[in-house]
Write an enzyme that holds these catalytic residues in place. Structure first.
Site, PDB file in Angstrom:
ATOM      1  CB  SER A   1      -0.731   0.148   1.293  1.00  0.00           C
ATOM      2  OG  SER A   1      -2.227  -0.341   1.118  1.00  0.00           O
TER       3      SER A   1
ATOM      4  CD1 TRP B   1     -12.587   6.033   5.039  1.00  0.00           C
ATOM      5  CD2 TRP B   1     -11.348   4.759   6.449  1.00  0.00           C
ATOM      6  NE1 TRP B   1     -13.487   5.584   5.842  1.00  0.00           N
ATOM      7  CE2 TRP B   1     -12.761   4.735   6.779  1.00  0.00           C
ATOM      8  CE3 TRP B   1     -10.360   4.117   7.255  1.00  0.00           C
ATOM      9  CZ2 TRP B   1     -13.112   4.001   7.859  1.00  0.00           C
ATOM     10  CZ3 TRP B   1     -10.878   3.400   8.144  1.00  0.00           C
ATOM     11  CH2 TRP B   1     -12.094   3.284   8.664  1.00  0.00           C
TER      12      TRP B   1
ATOM     13  CB  CYS C   1      -4.609   8.612  -9.757  1.00  0.00           C
ATOM     14  SG  CYS C   1      -4.278  10.140 -10.491  1.00  0.00           S
TER      15      CYS C   1
ATOM     16  CB  ALA D   1      -3.720   2.624  -7.332  1.00  0.00           C
TER      17      ALA D   1
ATOM     18  NE  ARG E   1      -1.853 -30.473  14.296  1.00  0.00           N
ATOM     19  CZ  ARG E   1      -1.712 -30.361  15.733  1.00  0.00           C
ATOM     20  NH1 ARG E   1      -0.322 -30.262  16.067  1.00  0.00           N
ATOM     21  NH2 ARG E   1      -2.712 -30.597  16.233  1.00  0.00           N
TER      22      ARG E   1
ATOM     23  N   GLY F   1      -5.706 -24.800  11.661  1.00  0.00           N
ATOM     24  CA  GLY F   1      -6.381 -24.927  12.931  1.00  0.00           C
ATOM     25  C   GLY F   1      -6.131 -23.871  13.984  1.00  0.00           C
TER      26      GLY F   1
ATOM     27  CD  GLU G   1      -6.874   2.256  -5.585  1.00  0.00           C
ATOM     28  OE1 GLU G   1      -7.426   2.599  -6.542  1.00  0.00           O
ATOM     29  OE2 GLU G   1      -5.856   3.298  -5.361  1.00  0.00           O
TER      30      GLU G   1
ATOM     31  CB  THR H   1     -16.565  -2.018  -2.724  1.00  0.00           C
ATOM     32  OG1 THR H   1     -17.260  -1.537  -3.474  1.00  0.00           O
ATOM     33  CG2 THR H   1     -16.191  -0.592  -1.903  1.00  0.00           C
TER      34      THR H   1
HETATM   35  P1  TGC Z   1     -18.347   8.389 -14.570  1.00  0.00           P
HETATM   36  O1  TGC Z   1     -19.616   9.213 -15.003  1.00  0.00           O
HETATM   37  O2  TGC Z   1     -18.658   6.841 -14.934  1.00  0.00           O
HETATM   38  O3  TGC Z   1     -17.022   8.994 -14.830  1.00  0.00           O
HETATM   39  C1  TGC Z   1     -16.639  10.090 -15.119  1.00  0.00           C
HETATM   40  C2  TGC Z   1     -15.620  10.310 -15.847  1.00  0.00           C
HETATM   41  O4  TGC Z   1     -14.576   9.399 -15.761  1.00  0.00           O
HETATM   42  C3  TGC Z   1     -14.178   8.678 -16.933  1.00  0.00           C
HETATM   43  N1  TGC Z   1     -14.079   7.243 -16.139  1.00  0.00           N
HETATM   44  C4  TGC Z   1     -12.588   6.930 -15.924  1.00  0.00           C
HETATM   45  N2  TGC Z   1     -11.325   7.399 -16.639  1.00  0.00           N
HETATM   46  C5  TGC Z   1     -10.333   6.588 -16.360  1.00  0.00           C
HETATM   47  N3  TGC Z   1     -10.499   5.641 -15.760  1.00  0.00           N
HETATM   48  C6  TGC Z   1     -11.442   5.005 -14.980  1.00  0.00           C
HETATM   49  N4  TGC Z   1     -11.335   3.858 -14.488  1.00  0.00           N
HETATM   50  C7  TGC Z   1     -12.429   5.736 -15.199  1.00  0.00           C
HETATM   51  N5  TGC Z   1     -14.011   5.321 -14.854  1.00  0.00           N
HETATM   52  C8  TGC Z   1     -14.683   6.499 -15.381  1.00  0.00           C
HETATM   53  C9  TGC Z   1     -15.597   8.499 -17.578  1.00  0.00           C
HETATM   54  O5  TGC Z   1     -15.336   7.975 -18.753  1.00  0.00           O
HETATM   55  C10 TGC Z   1     -16.089   9.877 -17.351  1.00  0.00           C
HETATM   56  O6  TGC Z   1     -15.229  10.564 -18.491  1.00  0.00           O
HETATM   57  P2  TGC Z   1     -15.801  11.870 -19.270  1.00  0.00           P
HETATM   58  O7  TGC Z   1     -14.707  12.368 -20.037  1.00  0.00           O
HETATM   59  O8  TGC Z   1     -17.259  11.426 -19.694  1.00  0.00           O
HETATM   60  O9  TGC Z   1     -16.062  12.750 -18.192  1.00  0.00           O
HETATM   61  O10 TGC Z   1     -18.438   8.496 -12.934  1.00  0.00           O
HETATM   62  P3  TGC Z   1     -19.196   8.166 -11.925  1.00  0.00           P
HETATM   63  O11 TGC Z   1     -19.333   9.354 -11.039  1.00  0.00           O
HETATM   64  O12 TGC Z   1     -20.451   7.452 -12.230  1.00  0.00           O
HETATM   65  O13 TGC Z   1     -18.545   6.982 -10.907  1.00  0.00           O
HETATM   66  C11 TGC Z   1     -18.092   5.770 -11.533  1.00  0.00           C
HETATM   67  C12 TGC Z   1     -17.353   4.868 -10.571  1.00  0.00           C
HETATM   68  C13 TGC Z   1     -18.217   4.517  -9.323  1.00  0.00           C
HETATM   69  C14 TGC Z   1     -16.792   3.787 -11.235  1.00  0.00           C
HETATM   70  C15 TGC Z   1     -16.004   5.627  -9.899  1.00  0.00           C
HETATM   71  O14 TGC Z   1     -16.333   6.692  -9.510  1.00  0.00           O
HETATM   72  C16 TGC Z   1     -15.079   4.538  -8.976  1.00  0.00           C
HETATM   73  O15 TGC Z   1     -14.526   3.994  -9.405  1.00  0.00           O
HETATM   74  N6  TGC Z   1     -15.535   4.507  -7.573  1.00  0.00           N
HETATM   75  C17 TGC Z   1     -14.646   3.909  -6.515  1.00  0.00           C
HETATM   76  C18 TGC Z   1     -13.899   4.818  -5.803  1.00  0.00           C
HETATM   77  C19 TGC Z   1     -12.498   4.354  -5.573  1.00  0.00           C
HETATM   78  O16 TGC Z   1     -11.940   3.613  -6.010  1.00  0.00           O
HETATM   79  N7  TGC Z   1     -11.814   5.247  -4.610  1.00  0.00           N
HETATM   80  C20 TGC Z   1     -10.422   4.609  -4.436  1.00  0.00           C
HETATM   81  C21 TGC Z   1      -9.876   5.889  -3.304  1.00  0.00           C
HETATM   82  S1  TGC Z   1      -8.000   5.950  -3.263  1.00  0.00           S
HETATM   83  C22 TGC Z   1      -7.806   4.494  -2.455  1.00  0.00           C
HETATM   84  O17 TGC Z   1      -8.895   3.868  -2.185  1.00  0.00           O
HETATM   85  C23 TGC Z   1      -6.330   4.215  -2.245  1.00  0.00           C
HETATM   86  S2  TGC Z   1      -5.906   2.780  -1.418  1.00  0.00           S
HETATM   87  C24 TGC Z   1      -4.368   2.734  -1.762  1.00  0.00           C
HETATM   88  C25 TGC Z   1      -3.588   1.829  -0.842  1.00  0.00           C
HETATM   89  O18 TGC Z   1      -3.457   1.820   0.344  1.00  0.00           O
HETATM   90  O19 TGC Z   1      -3.090   1.044  -1.804  1.00  0.00           O
HETATM   91  P1  FAD Z   2     -19.359   3.177   0.770  1.00  0.00           P
HETATM   92  O1  FAD Z   2     -19.044   3.836  -0.573  1.00  0.00           O
HETATM   93  O2  FAD Z   2     -20.061   3.784   1.615  1.00  0.00           O
HETATM   94  O3  FAD Z   2     -19.752   1.540   0.391  1.00  0.00           O
HETATM   95  C1  FAD Z   2     -20.497   0.780   1.682  1.00  0.00           C
HETATM   96  C2  FAD Z   2     -20.992  -0.315   0.840  1.00  0.00           C
HETATM   97  O4  FAD Z   2     -21.961  -0.017  -0.154  1.00  0.00           O
HETATM   98  C3  FAD Z   2     -19.892  -1.273   0.225  1.00  0.00           C
HETATM   99  O5  FAD Z   2     -20.187  -2.561   0.322  1.00  0.00           O
HETATM  100  C4  FAD Z   2     -20.210  -0.934  -1.160  1.00  0.00           C
HETATM  101  O6  FAD Z   2     -19.645  -1.888  -2.194  1.00  0.00           O
HETATM  102  C5  FAD Z   2     -21.654  -0.568  -1.314  1.00  0.00           C
HETATM  103  N1  FAD Z   2     -21.863   0.252  -2.391  1.00  0.00           N
HETATM  104  C6  FAD Z   2     -21.627   1.658  -2.851  1.00  0.00           C
HETATM  105  N2  FAD Z   2     -22.091   1.995  -3.805  1.00  0.00           N
HETATM  106  C7  FAD Z   2     -22.864   1.030  -4.293  1.00  0.00           C
HETATM  107  C8  FAD Z   2     -23.899   0.738  -5.393  1.00  0.00           C
HETATM  108  N3  FAD Z   2     -23.736   1.768  -6.297  1.00  0.00           N
HETATM  109  N4  FAD Z   2     -24.330  -0.314  -5.703  1.00  0.00           N
HETATM  110  C9  FAD Z   2     -24.232  -1.326  -5.042  1.00  0.00           C
HETATM  111  N5  FAD Z   2     -23.279  -1.469  -3.654  1.00  0.00           N
HETATM  112  C10 FAD Z   2     -22.661  -0.034  -3.327  1.00  0.00           C
HETATM  113  N6  FAD Z   2      -8.943   6.514  -0.103  1.00  0.00           N
HETATM  114  C11 FAD Z   2      -8.281   7.571  -0.559  1.00  0.00           C
HETATM  115  O7  FAD Z   2      -8.928   8.480  -1.078  1.00  0.00           O
HETATM  116  N7  FAD Z   2      -6.970   7.606  -0.146  1.00  0.00           N
HETATM  117  C12 FAD Z   2      -6.189   6.841   0.230  1.00  0.00           C
HETATM  118  O8  FAD Z   2      -5.119   6.660   0.300  1.00  0.00           O
HETATM  119  C13 FAD Z   2      -7.392   5.692   0.898  1.00  0.00           C
HETATM  120  N8  FAD Z   2      -6.629   4.564   1.486  1.00  0.00           N
HETATM  121  C14 FAD Z   2      -7.391   3.558   2.151  1.00  0.00           C
HETATM  122  C15 FAD Z   2      -6.848   2.782   2.927  1.00  0.00           C
HETATM  123  C16 FAD Z   2      -7.645   1.846   4.227  1.00  0.00           C
HETATM  124  C17 FAD Z   2      -7.082   0.880   4.644  1.00  0.00           C
HETATM  125  C18 FAD Z   2      -9.118   1.883   3.453  1.00  0.00           C
HETATM  126  C19 FAD Z   2     -10.115   0.880   4.212  1.00  0.00           C
HETATM  127  C20 FAD Z   2      -9.542   2.741   2.763  1.00  0.00           C
HETATM  128  C21 FAD Z   2      -8.900   4.013   2.059  1.00  0.00           C
HETATM  129  N9  FAD Z   2      -9.336   4.669   1.217  1.00  0.00           N
HETATM  130  C22 FAD Z   2      -8.631   5.626   0.565  1.00  0.00           C
HETATM  131  C23 FAD Z   2     -10.872   4.918   0.856  1.00  0.00           C
HETATM  132  C24 FAD Z   2     -11.518   3.550   0.233  1.00  0.00           C
HETATM  133  O9  FAD Z   2     -11.161   3.979  -1.227  1.00  0.00           O
HETATM  134  C25 FAD Z   2     -13.047   3.761   0.183  1.00  0.00           C
HETATM  135  O10 FAD Z   2     -12.977   3.109   1.598  1.00  0.00           O
HETATM  136  C26 FAD Z   2     -13.828   3.033  -0.699  1.00  0.00           C
HETATM  137  O11 FAD Z   2     -13.662   3.457  -1.896  1.00  0.00           O
HETATM  138  C27 FAD Z   2     -15.224   2.552  -0.228  1.00  0.00           C
HETATM  139  O12 FAD Z   2     -15.988   3.819   0.287  1.00  0.00           O
HETATM  140  P2  FAD Z   2     -16.493   3.795   1.587  1.00  0.00           P
HETATM  141  O13 FAD Z   2     -15.841   3.071   2.643  1.00  0.00           O
HETATM  142  O14 FAD Z   2     -16.970   5.046   2.037  1.00  0.00           O
HETATM  143  O15 FAD Z   2     -17.771   2.836   1.345  1.00  0.00           O
END
Ligand code: TGC
Ligand code: FAD
Length: 394
Positions: free
Chosen positions: A95, A166, A247, A251, A277, A348, A372, A374
């Site tokens: 991470s 987070w 981005c 990741a 075991r 176990g 990244e 769910t």
């Molecule tokens: P949507 O309308 O679908 O998309 C908006 C614009 O973005 C484009 N697009 C993408 N472009 C590049 N890569 C992708 N994966 C893309 N997905 C969508 C899309 O074509 C559109 O472009 P344009 O030109 O038409 O404006 O957006 P939406 O609001 O409906 O959301 C789509 C959704 C749910 C898939 C997206 O928001 C999503 O992936 N949600 C999950 C959020 C997430 O993954 N958060 C992560 C936070 S960082 C983290 O967790 C770090 S942990 C790191 C660690 O410790 O290892």
């Molecule tokens: P929610 O979005 O509230 O989701 C709750 C539940 O609802 C989940 O089961 C989900 O799958 C479900 N759900 C949501 N939407 C839908 C849908 N449309 N249909 C069906 N089910 C749905 N974020 C950063 O920006 N930077 C970081 O560095 C980073 N590091 C992290 C490190 C850790 C250890 C953790 C746990 C999280 C980190 N995150 C980071 C945040 C992470 O990306 C979010 O936790 C993740 O995107 C999910 O968001 P949430 O926890 O708010 O869950």
């Protein structure tokens, strides 16, 4: 004992000499530097910060970015193998490197000016500076387009207000990539990225207490209260939600590889335990039920290894799609979670001890399953690709 790897389908044959050499170097680093300390760090809930410069020295941060910015300039398969080996040690170590490379260095490289690249990338590559990535907010996780952190343009710069939740490496970071809206809150298109030094007035970070998962990782809340940054804090080529999502692709790609590392660590442990075991007068590995567990793990690990190599080759050819990355993240993390759970059960009572790796990996992978995107979010991304119908929101 040094880790020998799991390679049932001789995937080594699909790797170049350089790729294997990179993999082996990181494998030894994990054996020598991570394994001896990880249990203690995990129990104490502490990221092993002393490893930061060592990983920098090995070129593990942003290793697929160009050498002219102090990076290793490796291809994406070698980059993936780095993530695989790091997560074989612990998801928290992977991470840290994922965030530093894919979520901090990549946006500066991709969306930054030449001055920003030259200023930040070399020091992030060595680990002299630590970065974090603030996208998620308390009320916007899976739906980052709703974020409410704002950036208002002033005469001499930008004024940032909001909170991020987070955030990996948040309390250790020297610099944060902060995603904020520069226009109306209902406009995803006004999302821009900012490079924010964490010693700027009004910026604070608070460690997230009470984690039962990823305990050897810093996870924090960021608060931005009237944070003033100069004009050149803006990443000029960011435009809309697409920029942070680009981005995330980087990741998620690394996580797909990392998960295989965690799964192989568990398989290796399960196999060794099953051979040694004794119950009912014979090794438990001789019982069909335990063999079924091992056969299932070996099969799923092998499939994931092949998937990753093809994904990496597509990425190197510039052909990979976000949906292909989603499939790999979704499949491999789920697969690794199952391997860890099955290993824990095979062990176990010993399986609940920190001396064995399975339970640490198992609970770590619960975070990896969630961050990244769910597992559910990636299911819907694939469903949308297959049907052409968007199941998100309205
Ligand atoms: P949507 O309308 O679908 O998309 C908006 C614009 O973005 C484009 N697009 C993408 N472009 C590049 N890569 C992708 N994966 C893309 N997905 C969508 C899309 O074509 C559109 O472009 P344009 O030109 O038409 O404006 O957006 P939406 O609001 O409906 O959301 C789509 C959704 C749910 C898939 C997206 O928001 C999503 O992936 N949600 C999950 C959020 C997430 O993954 N958060 C992560 C936070 S960082 C983290 O967790 C770090 S942990 C790191 C660690 O410790 O290892
Ligand atoms: P929610 O979005 O509230 O989701 C709750 C539940 O609802 C989940 O089961 C989900 O799958 C479900 N759900 C949501 N939407 C839908 C849908 N449309 N249909 C069906 N089910 C749905 N974020 C950063 O920006 N930077 C970081 O560095 C980073 N590091 C992290 C490190 C850790 C250890 C953790 C746990 C999280 C980190 N995150 C980071 C945040 C992470 O990306 C979010 O936790 C993740 O995107 C999910 O968001 P949430 O926890 O708010 O869950």
């Amino acid at each position: 004992m040094p880790f020998e790897g799991v390679d049932f389908y001789e995937t080594d044959l699909l790797l170049s000499e350089e790729e294997r050499a990179v993999r082996d170097t990181v494998r030894r680093f994990v054996d020598d530097e991570v394994m001896p300390i990880i249990n203690e760090c995990y129990i104490e809930g502490r990221f092993p910060k002393k490893l930061v410069p060592v990983m920098g020295e090995l070129g593990l941060y942003g290793a697929n970015l160009p050498e002219e910015y102090g990076c290793a300039g490796l291809n994406n398969v070698a980059y993936g193998l780095i993530m695989q080996e790091l997560e074989r040690g612990d998801s928290g170590i992977r991470s840290f490197a994922s965030v530093q490379g894919a979520l901090v260095m990549y946006p500066i490289y991709t969306f930054g000016s030449e001055e920003q690249r030259k200023h930040w990338l070399p020091k992030l590559a060595t680990g002299e500076l630590i970065g974090c990535f603030g996208l998620t907010e308390p009320d916007f996780g899976s739906d980052p387009g709703g974020l409410i952190t704002t950036a208002r343009e002033t005469d001499d710069g930008w004024l940032l207000n909001g909170a991020k939740m987070w955030i990996t490496s948040g309390s250790m970071a020297d610099v944060a990539i902060v995603w904020a809206k520069t226009g109306r809150l209902d406009d995803q298109g006004s999302i821009r990225g900012f490079i924010v030094p964490t010693d700027t007035d009004g910026f604070s970070a608070k460690d997230q207490k009470g984690k039962l998962s990823l305990r050897a990782s810093d996870t924090s809340e960021l608060v931005l209260e009237d944070v003033r940054v100069p004009k050149d804090a803006l990443l000029p080529n960011t435009s809309g939600l697409k920029s942070p999502l680009m981005c995330l692709n980087q990741a998620r790609y690394g996580i797909a590889w990392g998960a295989v590392g965690a799964a192989t660590a568990c398989y290796d442990e399960a196999l060794s335990y099953a051979r040694n075991r004794i119950q009912f007068g014979r090794p438990i590995g001789g019982f069909q039920l335990q063999q079924a567990r091992l056969a299932e793990m070996l099969t799923e690990i092998t499939k994931a290894q092949l998937l990753n190599i093809q994904l990496g080759r597509l990425k190197d050819q510039g052909k990979v799609t976000p949906q292909q990355v989603s499939l790999a993240k979704r499949n491999n993390v789920n697969m690794a979670t199952e391997c860890a759970r099955e290993t824990r059960r095979l062990l176990g009572a010993n399986g609940i001890l920190v001396e064995y790796q399975a339970m640490r990996h198992m609970v770590n992978l619960e975070s990896v399953y969630t961050y990244e995107g769910t597992h559910d979010v990636h299911t819907l991304i694939l469903g949308q690709w297959a049907t052409g119908l968007n199941a998100f929101g309205e």
